[in-house]
Scaffold this motif. Structure first.
Motif, PDB file in Angstrom:
ATOM      1  N   THR A   1       0.818  -1.218   0.000  1.00 40.54           N
ATOM      2  CA  THR A   1       0.000   0.000   0.000  1.00 40.54           C
ATOM      3  C   THR A   1       0.853   1.270   0.000  1.00 40.54           C
ATOM      4  OG1 THR A   1      -0.052  -0.072   2.403  1.00 40.54           O
ATOM      5  CG2 THR A   1      -1.918  -1.071   1.270  1.00 40.54           C
ATOM      6  N   GLN A   2       2.183   1.090   0.218  1.00 39.28           N
ATOM      7  CA  GLN A   2       3.093   2.243   0.266  1.00 39.28           C
ATOM      8  C   GLN A   2       2.771   3.194   1.410  1.00 39.28           C
ATOM      9  OE1 GLN A   2       5.502   3.382  -2.509  1.00 39.28           O
ATOM     10  NE2 GLN A   2       5.492   1.192  -2.844  1.00 39.28           N
ATOM     11  N   THR A   3       2.062   2.679   2.424  1.00 35.75           N
ATOM     12  CA  THR A   3       1.785   3.562   3.564  1.00 35.75           C
ATOM     13  C   THR A   3       2.438   2.988   4.818  1.00 35.75           C
ATOM     14  OG1 THR A   3      -0.289   2.425   3.989  1.00 35.75           O
ATOM     15  CG2 THR A   3      -0.442   4.447   2.716  1.00 35.75           C
ATOM     16  N   ALA A   4       2.710   3.895   5.769  1.00 34.27           N
ATOM     17  CA  ALA A   4       3.338   3.468   7.014  1.00 34.27           C
ATOM     18  C   ALA A   4       2.268   2.872   7.919  1.00 34.27           C
ATOM     19  CB  ALA A   4       3.993   4.654   7.675  1.00 34.27           C
ATOM     20  N   GLU A   5       2.565   1.729   8.489  1.00 31.09           N
ATOM     21  CA  GLU A   5       1.597   1.078   9.380  1.00 31.09           C
ATOM     22  C   GLU A   5       2.202   0.939  10.772  1.00 31.09           C
ATOM     23  OE1 GLU A   5      -0.848  -1.358   5.990  1.00 31.09           O
ATOM     24  OE2 GLU A   5       0.564  -2.497   7.215  1.00 31.09           O
ATOM     25  N   ILE A   6       1.345   1.030  11.769  1.00 26.82           N
ATOM     26  CA  ILE A   6       1.846   1.035  13.145  1.00 26.82           C
ATOM     27  C   ILE A   6       2.044  -0.390  13.675  1.00 26.82           C
ATOM     28  CG2 ILE A   6      -0.472   1.245  14.205  1.00 26.82           C
ATOM     29  CD1 ILE A   6       1.911   3.381  15.819  1.00 26.82           C
ATOM     30  N   HIS A   7       3.190  -0.572  14.342  1.00 29.20           N
ATOM     31  CA  HIS A   7       3.518  -1.862  14.954  1.00 29.20           C
ATOM     32  C   HIS A   7       3.643  -1.667  16.466  1.00 29.20           C
ATOM     33  CE1 HIS A   7       4.315  -2.729  10.816  1.00 29.20           C
ATOM     34  NE2 HIS A   7       4.613  -3.980  11.071  1.00 29.20           N
ATOM     35  N   LEU A   8       2.944  -2.527  17.200  1.00 30.38           N
ATOM     36  CA  LEU A   8       2.995  -2.496  18.663  1.00 30.38           C
ATOM     37  C   LEU A   8       3.804  -3.711  19.109  1.00 30.38           C
ATOM     38  CD1 LEU A   8       1.929  -1.743  21.574  1.00 30.38           C
ATOM     39  CD2 LEU A   8      -0.116  -3.079  21.005  1.00 30.38           C
ATOM     40  N   ASN A   9       4.927  -3.450  19.746  1.00 33.50           N
ATOM     41  CA  ASN A   9       5.834  -4.542  20.138  1.00 33.50           C
ATOM     42  C   ASN A   9       6.010  -5.553  18.992  1.00 33.50           C
ATOM     43  OD1 ASN A   9       6.325  -3.297  22.551  1.00 33.50           O
ATOM     44  ND2 ASN A   9       4.838  -4.500  23.699  1.00 33.50           N
ATOM     45  N   HIS A  10       6.332  -5.018  17.838  1.00 35.02           N
ATOM     46  CA  HIS A  10       6.684  -5.789  16.627  1.00 35.02           C
ATOM     47  C   HIS A  10       5.512  -6.522  15.969  1.00 35.02           C
ATOM     48  CE1 HIS A  10      10.597  -4.579  17.900  1.00 35.02           C
ATOM     49  NE2 HIS A  10      10.404  -5.167  19.054  1.00 35.02           N
ATOM     50  N   GLU A  11       4.303  -6.217  16.399  1.00 35.43           N
ATOM     51  CA  GLU A  11       3.110  -6.798  15.742  1.00 35.43           C
ATOM     52  C   GLU A  11       2.414  -5.685  14.959  1.00 35.43           C
ATOM     53  OE1 GLU A  11       0.095  -7.911  18.577  1.00 35.43           O
ATOM     54  OE2 GLU A  11      -1.418  -8.217  17.010  1.00 35.43           O
ATOM     55  N   ASN A  12       2.083  -5.968  13.719  1.00 33.37           N
ATOM     56  CA  ASN A  12       1.363  -4.961  12.926  1.00 33.37           C
ATOM     57  C   ASN A  12      -0.084  -4.886  13.439  1.00 33.37           C
ATOM     58  OD1 ASN A  12      -0.023  -3.462  11.034  1.00 33.37           O
ATOM     59  ND2 ASN A  12       1.092  -4.310   9.286  1.00 33.37           N
ATOM     60  N   VAL A  13      -0.447  -3.729  14.024  1.00 32.13           N
ATOM     61  CA  VAL A  13      -1.793  -3.612  14.604  1.00 32.13           C
ATOM     62  C   VAL A  13      -2.651  -2.587  13.853  1.00 32.13           C
ATOM     63  CG1 VAL A  13      -1.161  -4.406  16.934  1.00 32.13           C
ATOM     64  CG2 VAL A  13      -0.945  -1.966  16.371  1.00 32.13           C
ATOM     65  N   GLU A  14      -2.187  -2.206  12.678  1.00 32.93           N
ATOM     66  CA  GLU A  14      -2.881  -1.175  11.894  1.00 32.93           C
ATOM     67  C   GLU A  14      -4.393  -1.466  11.768  1.00 32.93           C
ATOM     68  OE1 GLU A  14      -1.363   1.655  10.775  1.00 32.93           O
ATOM     69  OE2 GLU A  14      -3.295   2.330  10.014  1.00 32.93           O
ATOM     70  N   ASP A  15      -4.740  -2.735  11.547  1.00 27.06           N
ATOM     71  CA  ASP A  15      -6.158  -3.077  11.347  1.00 27.06           C
ATOM     72  C   ASP A  15      -6.922  -3.283  12.659  1.00 27.06           C
ATOM     73  OD1 ASP A  15      -5.963  -2.937   8.679  1.00 27.06           O
ATOM     74  OD2 ASP A  15      -5.623  -5.100   8.379  1.00 27.06           O
ATOM     75  N   LYS A  16      -6.230  -3.192  13.767  1.00 26.26           N
ATOM     76  CA  LYS A  16      -6.890  -3.519  15.042  1.00 26.26           C
ATOM     77  C   LYS A  16      -7.154  -2.290  15.901  1.00 26.26           C
ATOM     78  CE  LYS A  16      -4.845  -8.109  15.204  1.00 26.26           C
ATOM     79  NZ  LYS A  16      -3.660  -8.113  14.364  1.00 26.26           N
ATOM     80  N   ILE A  17      -6.793  -1.113  15.397  1.00 29.61           N
ATOM     81  CA  ILE A  17      -6.852   0.078  16.264  1.00 29.61           C
ATOM     82  C   ILE A  17      -7.951   1.072  15.890  1.00 29.61           C
ATOM     83  CG2 ILE A  17      -4.427   0.013  16.965  1.00 29.61           C
ATOM     84  CD1 ILE A  17      -3.934   2.214  14.801  1.00 29.61           C
ATOM     85  N   ARG A  18      -8.711   0.749  14.831  1.00 30.16           N
ATOM     86  CA  ARG A  18      -9.684   1.753  14.356  1.00 30.16           C
ATOM     87  C   ARG A  18     -11.121   1.406  14.707  1.00 30.16           C
ATOM     88  NH1 ARG A  18      -6.066   5.402  12.485  1.00 30.16           N
ATOM     89  NH2 ARG A  18      -4.283   4.291  11.653  1.00 30.16           N
ATOM     90  N   ASN A  19     -11.313   0.324  15.461  1.00 31.73           N
ATOM     91  CA  ASN A  19     -12.695  -0.060  15.784  1.00 31.73           C
ATOM     92  C   ASN A  19     -13.262   0.807  16.903  1.00 31.73           C
ATOM     93  OD1 ASN A  19     -11.681  -1.065  18.237  1.00 31.73           O
ATOM     94  ND2 ASN A  19     -11.110  -2.975  17.220  1.00 31.73           N
ATOM     95  N   LEU A  20     -14.564   0.621  17.152  1.00 32.67           N
ATOM     96  CA  LEU A  20     -15.246   1.488  18.117  1.00 32.67           C
ATOM     97  C   LEU A  20     -14.761   1.239  19.553  1.00 32.67           C
ATOM     98  CD1 LEU A  20     -17.169   3.773  17.622  1.00 32.67           C
ATOM     99  CD2 LEU A  20     -19.094   2.219  17.954  1.00 32.67           C
ATOM    100  N   GLN A  21     -14.312   0.012  19.839  1.00 34.53           N
ATOM    101  CA  GLN A  21     -13.828  -0.263  21.199  1.00 34.53           C
ATOM    102  C   GLN A  21     -12.588   0.590  21.513  1.00 34.53           C
ATOM    103  OE1 GLN A  21     -11.939  -3.996  22.109  1.00 34.53           O
ATOM    104  NE2 GLN A  21     -12.774  -4.040  24.178  1.00 34.53           N
ATOM    105  N   VAL A  22     -11.631   0.577  20.612  1.00 34.05           N
ATOM    106  CA  VAL A  22     -10.433   1.405  20.822  1.00 34.05           C
ATOM    107  C   VAL A  22     -10.832   2.885  20.802  1.00 34.05           C
ATOM    108  CG1 VAL A  22      -8.206   2.095  19.840  1.00 34.05           C
ATOM    109  CG2 VAL A  22      -8.825  -0.325  19.887  1.00 34.05           C
TER     110      VAL A  22
END
Ligand code: DC
Length: 231
Positions: free
Chosen positions: A78-99
């Motif tokens: 995708t050529q975009t920077a994605e966030i990693h939390l303790n070396h795990e890619n969490v880009e898809d896990k941080i945008r839901n309503l719970q977070v």
């Protein structure tokens, strides 16, 4: 052309990230989504049961801060920077309503802010960055050469976020999203540490009725004016 720092602040879902990405792509700058950093720490807090509807164990999170590693890594597809939390890619896990429901509480913690602001300042040391958030033009880079403050009505913003979540398959209602947007607005603007305020020298853009292209062109004109007057 002189390299500058572009700070984009504003309430949630004002389209900061869409604009910041467009500008960064056009200029060959690095885009840094600081909200993703607060969201990743929130995900950490949720996973460790430090935060729930009625409780927030701030001490436990503060103690863990030194072992929380955040990094942006470019996704070659995708050529975009994605966030990693303790070396795990969490880009898809941080945008839901719970977070989204807990992130403003986590972002109000001063120790969390101190850690992330320091990291953001290092990321911007070499300039050529577009950074979006709530305190970029006021706290992270008070000397940024160009500061944009984006606004839009809560209803327009909730509608945008609702469509985004629906398109990802999330099971949400517009009412829930509107309530999340207005709650976050309140906490982000009223917290003690670095509340969202418009920097004195920021340029305000209300995009409730602006097309993406019109907004992009007007910001690009501002960038050109700033870089030419700074050379
Ligand atoms: O931009 P966003 O909605 O992804 O940001 C998530 C939350 O993080 C937002 O409610 C406020 C907080 N935040 C902050 O306090 N400071 C920043 N620089 C960026 C985000």
């Amino acid at each position: 052309m002189k390299k500058i720092i572009i700070a984009i602040d504003g309430f949630s879902s004002t389209g900061k990230s869409t604009l910041a990405k467009q500008i960064a792509n056009k200029l060959g700058y690095t885009y840094i989504d600081t909200g993703a950093m607060y969201r990743a720490i929130t995900l950490y807090a949720i996973r460790h049961n430090y935060i729930s509807e009625n409780e927030f164990n701030e001490k436990a999170l503060e103690t863990d801060l030194k072992q929380i590693n955040l990094e942006f890594k470019s996704n070659p597809l995708t050529q975009t920077a994605e966030i990693h939390l303790n070396h795990e890619n969490v880009e898809d896990k941080i945008r839901n309503l719970q977070v989204s429901n807990y992130v403003s509480k986590v972002a109000a913690n001063s120790k969390v802010r101190k850690k992330l602001v320091e990291q953001q300042q290092i990321m911007g040391q070499k300039k050529a960055v577009v950074m979006d958030g709530r305190d970029i033009g006021t706290v992270v880079f008070p000397d940024a050469e160009l500061k944009i403050y984006m606004t839009a009505s809560a209803e327009v913003r909730a509608q945008r976020r609702y469509q985004e979540l629906l398109s990802k398959g999330d099971n949400v209602t517009y009412t829930d999203v509107l309530s999340n947007v207005t709650n976050r607005d309140y906490i982000d603007a009223n917290r003690k540490d670095s509340p969202l305020i418009k920097a004195k020298d920021a340029i305000e853009i209300d995009n409730s009725n602006l097309t993406l292209e019109a907004q992009f062109q007007s910001i690009l004109a501002l960038v050109r004016k700033t870089t030419s007057s700074n050379t």
